[in-house]
Design a protein around this motif. Sequence first.
Motif, PDB file in Angstrom:
ATOM      1  N   PHE A   1      10.941  36.072  30.033  1.00  0.00           N
ATOM      2  CA  PHE A   1      10.257  36.452  31.151  1.00  0.00           C
ATOM      3  C   PHE A   1      11.030  36.701  32.658  1.00  0.00           C
ATOM      4  O   PHE A   1      10.826  37.672  33.032  1.00  0.00           O
ATOM      5  N   LEU A   2      12.250  36.188  32.306  1.00  0.00           N
ATOM      6  CA  LEU A   2      13.112  36.779  33.575  1.00  0.00           C
ATOM      7  C   LEU A   2      13.544  38.034  33.208  1.00  0.00           C
ATOM      8  O   LEU A   2      13.815  38.612  34.243  1.00  0.00           O
ATOM      9  N   ALA A   3      13.853  38.273  32.217  1.00  0.00           N
ATOM     10  CA  ALA A   3      14.154  39.797  31.528  1.00  0.00           C
ATOM     11  C   ALA A   3      13.186  40.806  32.104  1.00  0.00           C
ATOM     12  O   ALA A   3      13.543  41.993  32.565  1.00  0.00           O
ATOM     13  N   LYS A   4      11.697  40.410  31.862  1.00  0.00           N
ATOM     14  CA  LYS A   4      10.757  41.137  32.334  1.00  0.00           C
ATOM     15  C   LYS A   4      10.708  41.534  33.758  1.00  0.00           C
ATOM     16  O   LYS A   4      10.504  42.544  34.112  1.00  0.00           O
ATOM     17  N   VAL A   5      10.827  40.290  34.430  1.00  0.00           N
ATOM     18  CA  VAL A   5      10.806  40.355  35.971  1.00  0.00           C
ATOM     19  C   VAL A   5      11.972  41.458  36.401  1.00  0.00           C
ATOM     20  O   VAL A   5      11.810  42.301  37.248  1.00  0.00           O
ATOM     21  N   SER A   6      13.018  41.112  35.918  1.00  0.00           N
ATOM     22  CA  SER A   6      14.448  42.099  36.128  1.00  0.00           C
ATOM     23  C   SER A   6      14.088  43.601  35.973  1.00  0.00           C
ATOM     24  O   SER A   6      14.655  44.370  36.732  1.00  0.00           O
ATOM     25  N   GLU A   7      13.642  43.905  34.850  1.00  0.00           N
ATOM     26  CA  GLU A   7      13.291  44.987  34.331  1.00  0.00           C
ATOM     27  C   GLU A   7      12.224  45.819  35.217  1.00  0.00           C
ATOM     28  O   GLU A   7      12.404  47.113  35.641  1.00  0.00           O
ATOM     29  N   ALA A   8      11.325  45.267  35.450  1.00  0.00           N
ATOM     30  CA  ALA A   8      10.146  45.359  36.537  1.00  0.00           C
ATOM     31  C   ALA A   8      10.473  46.012  37.940  1.00  0.00           C
ATOM     32  O   ALA A   8      10.397  46.907  38.367  1.00  0.00           O
ATOM     33  N   LEU A   9      11.632  45.104  38.360  1.00  0.00           N
ATOM     34  CA  LEU A   9      12.240  45.669  39.730  1.00  0.00           C
ATOM     35  C   LEU A   9      13.241  46.696  39.642  1.00  0.00           C
ATOM     36  O   LEU A   9      13.145  47.721  40.124  1.00  0.00           O
ATOM     37  N   ALA A  10      14.087  46.605  38.406  1.00  0.00           N
ATOM     38  CA  ALA A  10      15.066  47.797  38.183  1.00  0.00           C
ATOM     39  C   ALA A  10      14.701  49.119  37.966  1.00  0.00           C
ATOM     40  O   ALA A  10      15.115  50.107  38.503  1.00  0.00           O
TER      41      ALA A  10
END
Length: 206
Positions: A154-163
């Motif tokens: 989930f954290l990777a998903k959040v990071s990718e969405a913002l990046a």
Amino acid sequence: MSVADFMTTDLVTIRPETRINDAVDLMKKHDIHRLPVVDNGKLVGLVTEGIIQRALPSEATSLSVYEVNYLLNKTTVDEIMEKDVRTIKSSSVLEEAIYQMRKNNIGVLPVVDDGHLTGIITNNDIFDAFLNVAAYGNGGTSVTVHVPAQEIGFLAKVSEALASHKYNILSLFVVKQGDAKAIELHVDSEDETGVKNALKQAGLEE
């Protein structure tokens, strides 16, 4: 984060034979509220404003101002200091310092390494550490994202969405909310609407 990262090393200390009046003057001069008591480089006690206040005669005493001042001039800190002082190592994690302060209801921990006083950490230092980690005062936008139960990556998903929208994460905390969890994010953009839309487009619930 370790205690060493946030402790104060520019210490004002006193010796056991220091008079109470002199200790009070030092506190006022340096705008501090406690003084480690050191003898031959070793911590032997701690004096705080509260300890000194409790050592003063009560308002109901029949002593005159002159007699009180005389008493404080004759009394040394080793007669009133806290001798059973809780300490911590500089290599300890900051969470351990917080735990010890909360558990023992104290606001200060002298830092002792190999038997020698090397610093001191107070509740104000803990507050400064939190503000530092949270990147508070650096501008940007704070948002909260709720974490679905047991979702892997989930954290990777959040990071990718913002990046993908050119937003960088300045700080991130995972916070328990009962049985659920939430991610508190601080992002390096003042565009709050844009940040929230980036998360919403990725199917992330605020």
